[in-house]
Design a protein around this motif. Structure first.
Motif, PDB file in Angstrom:
ATOM      1  N   GLY A  15       0.816  -1.217   0.000  1.00 16.42           N
ATOM      2  CA  GLY A  15       0.000   0.000   0.000  1.00 16.42           C
ATOM      3  C   GLY A  15       0.843   1.257   0.000  1.00 16.42           C
ATOM      4  N   VAL A  18       1.726   1.884  -3.492  1.00 15.42           N
ATOM      5  CA  VAL A  18       0.533   2.341  -4.219  1.00 15.42           C
ATOM      6  C   VAL A  18       0.300   3.833  -4.002  1.00 15.42           C
ATOM      7  N   ASN A  21       2.710   5.947  -5.911  1.00 17.64           N
ATOM      8  CA  ASN A  21       2.376   6.002  -7.336  1.00 17.64           C
ATOM      9  C   ASN A  21       1.165   6.900  -7.595  1.00 17.64           C
ATOM     10  N   GLN A  22       0.244   6.978  -6.637  1.00 17.44           N
ATOM     11  CA  GLN A  22      -0.875   7.920  -6.763  1.00 17.44           C
ATOM     12  C   GLN A  22      -0.346   9.351  -6.835  1.00 17.44           C
ATOM     13  N   SER A  34       3.940   6.776   3.199  1.00 23.23           N
ATOM     14  CA  SER A  34       4.297   5.394   2.927  1.00 23.23           C
ATOM     15  C   SER A  34       5.139   4.863   4.081  1.00 23.23           C
ATOM     16  N   THR A  41      10.205   2.694  -8.982  1.00 26.42           N
ATOM     17  CA  THR A  41       9.130   2.849  -9.956  1.00 26.42           C
ATOM     18  C   THR A  41       9.684   2.788 -11.376  1.00 26.42           C
TER      19      THR A  41
END
Length: 131
Positions: A15, A18, A21-22, A34, A41
């Motif tokens: 998560g 994730v 990356n958002q 995080s 990435t």
């Protein structure tokens, strides 16, 4: 109904990757946090695209998020002009916020362990970040 002014995304482990990356995608977030998430990435942040402030808490001895990945991430965020707060806890392994991690690590042979000090410090940093 009250209008929401600020949205934050918070993620742990997968998560954590994730939510980063958002932010990289430029989603309209006030901030992302995080905890022991992957920092690598294939699509690095671009200058002017990231709207979110970023908080990252990572274990300094986490083989799943090695020092080179942390360094590359800091460079990526700097080059993109992102507001970044990075907490790296020396000697701390992956899953440091999970009180069950030490037992799971022993059971599975994975390099994971709970670290109370890192857990508390990273949580306090998150509470300050949300303000």
């Amino acid at each position: 109904l009250k209008k929401v002014d600020r949205i934050f995304a918070i993620g742990y482990c997968f998560g954590g990757a994730v939510v980063l990356n958002q932010a990289r995608m430029g989603n309209d977030l006030a901030g992302v946090a995080s905890f022991h998430g992957s920092l690598g990435t294939q699509t690095p942040a671009q200058e002017g695209k990231v709207k979110a402030k970023v908080l990252v808490a990572t274990g300094g001895a986490d083989p799943m998020v090695p020092a080179k990945q942390v360094g590359d991430f800091v460079t990526e965020m700097g080059e993109a002009g992102v507001s970044l707060q990075l907490l790296s806890f020396p000697g701390v392994l992956h899953s440091f916020t999970n009180p069950d991690a030490t037992a799971k690590g022993k059971e599975t042979g994975l390099p994971v362990a709970y670290d109370e000090a890192a857990d508390k410090q990273s949580w306090a940093a998150l509470m300050q970040f949300l303000k």
